[in-house]
Design a protein around this motif. Sequence first.
Motif, PDB file in Angstrom:
ATOM      1  N   ASP A   1      25.381  64.586  39.756  1.00 45.69           N
ATOM      2  CA  ASP A   1      24.270  64.911  40.658  1.00 45.69           C
ATOM      3  C   ASP A   1      23.702  66.263  40.231  1.00 45.69           C
ATOM      4  OD1 ASP A   1      26.666  66.078  41.401  1.00 45.69           O
ATOM      5  OD2 ASP A   1      26.713  65.155  43.385  1.00 45.69           O
TER       6      ASP A   1
ATOM      7  N   HIS B   1      26.918  71.078  42.010  1.00 46.01           N
ATOM      8  CA  HIS B   1      26.248  70.081  41.171  1.00 46.01           C
ATOM      9  C   HIS B   1      25.804  70.699  39.842  1.00 46.01           C
ATOM     10  CE1 HIS B   1      25.238  67.613  45.085  1.00 46.01           C
ATOM     11  NE2 HIS B   1      26.505  67.921  44.972  1.00 46.01           N
TER      12      HIS B   1
ATOM     13  N   HIS C   1      33.566  64.921  41.725  1.00 48.44           N
ATOM     14  CA  HIS C   1      33.104  66.053  42.519  1.00 48.44           C
ATOM     15  C   HIS C   1      34.181  67.119  42.503  1.00 48.44           C
ATOM     16  CE1 HIS C   1      30.977  68.390  45.457  1.00 48.44           C
ATOM     17  NE2 HIS C   1      30.021  67.482  45.518  1.00 48.44           N
TER      18      HIS C   1
ATOM     19  N   CYS D   1      27.121  73.299  46.180  1.00 48.10           N
ATOM     20  CA  CYS D   1      28.005  72.132  46.198  1.00 48.10           C
ATOM     21  C   CYS D   1      28.574  71.878  44.802  1.00 48.10           C
ATOM     22  CB  CYS D   1      27.251  70.914  46.730  1.00 48.10           C
ATOM     23  SG  CYS D   1      28.326  69.654  47.439  1.00 48.10           S
TER      24      CYS D   1
ATOM     25  N   GLU E   1      21.289  64.157  45.750  1.00 49.25           N
ATOM     26  CA  GLU E   1      22.509  63.646  46.394  1.00 49.25           C
ATOM     27  C   GLU E   1      22.595  64.132  47.836  1.00 49.25           C
ATOM     28  OE1 GLU E   1      26.039  63.093  48.181  1.00 49.25           O
ATOM     29  OE2 GLU E   1      25.579  65.132  47.628  1.00 49.25           O
ATOM     30  N   GLU E   2      22.106  65.379  48.073  1.00 49.98           N
ATOM     31  CA  GLU E   2      22.352  66.038  49.353  1.00 49.98           C
ATOM     32  C   GLU E   2      21.520  65.491  50.509  1.00 49.98           C
ATOM     33  OE1 GLU E   2      24.695  67.954  49.922  1.00 49.98           O
ATOM     34  OE2 GLU E   2      25.239  68.997  48.087  1.00 49.98           O
TER      35      GLU E   2
HETATM   36 ZN   LIG Z   1      28.131  67.657  46.305  1.00 49.97          ZN
END
Ligand SMILES: [Zn+2]
Length: 392
Positions: free
Chosen positions: A73, A100, A159, A98, A132-133
């Motif tokens: 992502d 990514h 992830h 996150c 993705e978020e």
């Molecule tokens: Zn994430």
Amino acid sequence: MQPIPEDIIQQAVTWRREIHANPEIGLQEFHTSAKISELLETFGLEVHTGMAGTGIIGVLRNGKGPAIGIRADIDALPIQENNTVAWCSASPGTMHACGHDGHTAILLGAARYLSQTRAFTGTVCFIFQPAEENAGGGRLMVEEGLFDRFPMSAVYALHNWPGLPVGEVAVNPGPMMASQDNFFITLTGVGCHAAMPEKGADPVLAGAHLITALQTIATRRLSPLDSAVISVTQLQAGEAINVVPETMQLSGTLRCLSQRARAQCQALMAEYVEQLAGPFGVRGEIQWEYGYPVTVNHADQAATLAHAARSTPGITQVHTQLPPSMAAEDFAYLLEACPGAYLWLGADGPTPGASLHNPYYDFNDQLIAPGIGLWVSLVEQSLNPVAVTSED
Ligand SMILES: [Zn+2]
Ligand SMILES: [Zn+2]
């Protein structure tokens, strides 16, 4: 497998920090996307742009054989970064909170390494997925024909995972992440003087009962072996202190670990909202914003990925029975359309860093080498490894 050469790791760390410094929100990852396609072209891959807007597929073919996909992502979050590192976000109000940036750099590193070594027979599709978020870029890619245009027998993703130490990974057969649906409840009564409640119908009192009643769904209506979370997180009602308002709004989120529990909760919540309000003289309605499905690993591909992880330098422990997370992930859409598996890459160093979506979070660059190693090991193991010829 051979350890990944240091120059590739260092290059990927540099890309990671460049991407971190220039974060872009879902479906607006224009510069990130341009950088990825430029790099994939320099590695000699076939590059397909414009899927789900800013998504990119890099295709690396090496002879006749099966095809697999690996997804990263690429989007950031609308959060103001509080870190002071040299590669801090240069876009106010936007940050890679996150990791990514790290997932993208790992996949780019794997693409570069595999394009040079080519110790596999078949095709690897490097999937760089936007949004993705928020906007479900994974769903958009599937709807735009990801698996028709690029047929593949399996698809994988990782992830980074704060809460699990560096060197440990988790890949369960079955659910890894929950479904996510948001609900919006409107209770409509009759407004009146707060000193004369008999003249109206109070939606606030009905709402108070409803909030606690909804909690009985998970404890009394679902099997104790099913997992579900119903969180009412927002309330709106009333303007004057001496007036019973006409309406009350309640909203929140539902998370489940199976499609069955999800459907059951949605039906029960509608029943509670419509029927519990009745005796209060109030009308209840519920509306849904359906989000990501449950992220469910396919057993065979989870085993394949666990096997690849066991032979990756830097990965010392592979968990296959860790409790799933009640957070959600749009890789779920890809797993609904194609067999595959999703893995958590432990991210905590000796001093654990900030959690995901925190303004102090920064991707742990120690994960770049094992991350690249994992994808290389997966490709070399699952795509007809080049036979070692013997002289006998
Ligand atoms: Zn994430
Ligand atoms: Zn996130």
